[in-house]
Design an enzyme around this catalytic site. Structure first.
Site, mmCIF file in Angstrom:
data_model
loop_
_atom_site.group_PDB
_atom_site.id
_atom_site.type_symbol
_atom_site.label_atom_id
_atom_site.label_comp_id
_atom_site.label_asym_id
_atom_site.label_seq_id
_atom_site.Cartn_x
_atom_site.Cartn_y
_atom_site.Cartn_z
ATOM 1 C CG HIS A 76 27.109 59.706 28.712
ATOM 2 N ND1 HIS A 76 28.093 58.739 28.643
ATOM 3 C CD2 HIS A 76 26.562 59.747 27.467
ATOM 4 C CE1 HIS A 76 28.136 58.230 27.410
ATOM 5 N NE2 HIS A 76 27.218 58.834 26.694
ATOM 6 C CE1 TYR A 205 36.539 56.474 33.001
ATOM 7 C CE2 TYR A 205 34.140 56.525 33.089
ATOM 8 C CZ TYR A 205 35.343 57.129 32.772
ATOM 9 O OH TYR A 205 35.343 58.388 32.225
ATOM 10 N N PRO A 296 44.049 60.574 31.448
ATOM 11 C CG PRO A 296 43.923 59.173 29.582
ATOM 12 C CD PRO A 296 44.897 59.761 30.553
ATOM 13 C CE LYS A 300 37.196 66.234 36.700
ATOM 14 N NZ LYS A 300 36.109 65.944 35.791
ATOM 15 C CE1 TYR A 388 34.130 60.507 34.618
ATOM 16 C CE2 TYR A 388 31.997 61.364 33.957
ATOM 17 C CZ TYR A 388 33.132 60.626 33.682
ATOM 18 O OH TYR A 388 33.274 60.023 32.455
#
Length: 395
Positions: A76, A205, A296, A300, A388
């Site tokens: 991604h 998200y 979550p 990480k 991220y």
């Protein structure tokens, strides 16, 4: 009579931290033995999601373990943040100078690690019983165990012990003088696996007045999705139709439709943040979930475990190469700098995207403002993207 075996590093736990550490040590000719109370089948068949930071995926390749990942994983280059029905795409590669994340389930990573270590002649003992860690901080640390229920008691002695036995393991209890920090969130995640092709090309998200939702991908035929639920709720309160109603509402967007299918797995997990401020005691070093837990939302957990393994390996490599202990002595300090940054990022993602029933209207609006800022400010988006995809490892 107790059977005595000697190695250089005893690794307790065949999770990400323990197995990556074993591979790194083996590559440098440092002996280790991995012990786990779970069977190999239990480890490889416990389904867990996984998002690998850019450097973690590179490490898999460097260790010669990336072939299946490169064939089967989803790479991604961006993520989507959603508020209400408004979506914003963050181009991770453009914001971070070419970095991306790899969606590859944790249990698949463990399968690759186990198979690779087995092929290389590494020593792993699964399904061991009566594991006793009482002497792990002694001058000559020892772990006793049985290979089977009626088997003889065996003692494994090493120069060092790596406690990689997870949040419920016993190794952390032998770290004296530690302070533990914890936050338990007043909500959980209901996760499902669905037989259906992907609904979107990247992770979404979503913050919605009904709660958080996450759309992810497992394969070309399986989707993984999550919705925020109450911390004390039971999965029986969520029949399939209720789950789809919530997902349709929380992920709704113009000119887009959620792809549905047969739900074949569902479960609820609580969310918490946890850190212990000491990760070593004499010859004992703890790593991964034994030392820290992150919610979550920030993806990480696995990556922090691998970072611990890298830092511990560097210290052990220095010790066995020239007898110096500087890196081992700084192990806790080095790890915890990264841990607290990841905890901050995971906490910020969690609070920004979830509806916390214990907060007032002012606090809720602050989180919405945070989300709007990230989606309208390049500087804020860059900071999120850098965290991220994974911050660089300390030297």
């Amino acid at each position: 009579m107790t059977q005595l075996t000697r190695t250089q590093v005893v690794i307790v736990g065949a999770g990400p931290a323990g197995l990556f550490l074993a591979h790194l040590l083996h590559r440098q000719g440092i002996e280790s033995v991995v012990l786990d109370t779970r069977t190999r089948e239990e480890i490889e068949q416990t389904i867990r999601a996984g998002v690998l930071e850019d450097w973690t995926a590179d490490l898999m390749r460097e260790l010669g373990l990336g072939a299946r990942m490169d064939r089967e994983a989803h790479f991604h280059t961006g993520i989507t943040l959603q508020h209400g029905q408004t979506r914003c795409h963050l181009d991770l590669m453009e914001l971070t100078g070419g970095k991306r994340v790899t969606v590859y389930p944790q249990h698949e990573v463990l399968r690759d690690l186990i198979a690779g270590l087995e092929a290389a002649g590494g020593q792993m003992l699964f399904g061991v019983r009566d594991v006793d860690l009482r002497e792990v901080t002694a001058a000559r640390p020892r772990v006793t165990f049985r290979r089977r229920e009626d088997g003889p008691l065996e003692t494994l002695e090493g120069d060092f012990v790596a406690g990689c036995d997870g949040s419920q393991g016993g190794s952390r209890q032998f770290i004296e003088g530690r302070t533990e920090y914890q936050k338990v969130y007043p909500f959980g995640w209901l996760g499902i696996l669905v037989e259906a092709p992907p609904s979107h090309h990247e992770l979404i998200y979503a913050r919605h007045e009904r709660g958080f939702a996450l759309l992810s991908t497992r394969s070309s035929t399986v989707q993984r999705l999550y919705i925020q639920c109450g911390a004390g709720e039971h999965v029986s309160a969520y029949p399939d139709e209720r789950i789809w109603q919530e997902l349709r509402a929380r992920l709704a967007a113009p000119d887009w439709q959620l792809t549905e299918g047969r739900i074949f797995q569902k479960g609820i997990v609580g969310l918490r943040s946890f850190v212990t401020d000491r990760m070593q005691q004499g010859p004992l070093f703890i790593a991964g979930d034994a030392a820290h837990i992150v919610p979550p939302t920030g993806a990480k957990g696995l990556n922090l475990a691998v970072a611990d393994a890298v830092y511990l390996f560097r210290g052990l490599e220095q010790f066995y190469r020239d007898g110096h202990r500087e890196r081992l002595e700084r192990y806790s300090e080095t790890c915890l700098r990264r841990v607290w940054r990841a905890e901050r990022f995971s906490w910020s993602m969690t609070t920004m995207l979830h509806v916390d029933p214990t907060e007032n209207a002012f606090e809720q609006r602050i989180h919405v403002a945070d989300l709007e800022y990230v989606t309208h400010s390049r500087a804020a988006a860059t900071a999120l993207a850098e965290n991220y995809v994974g911050l660089p490892l300390d030297g």
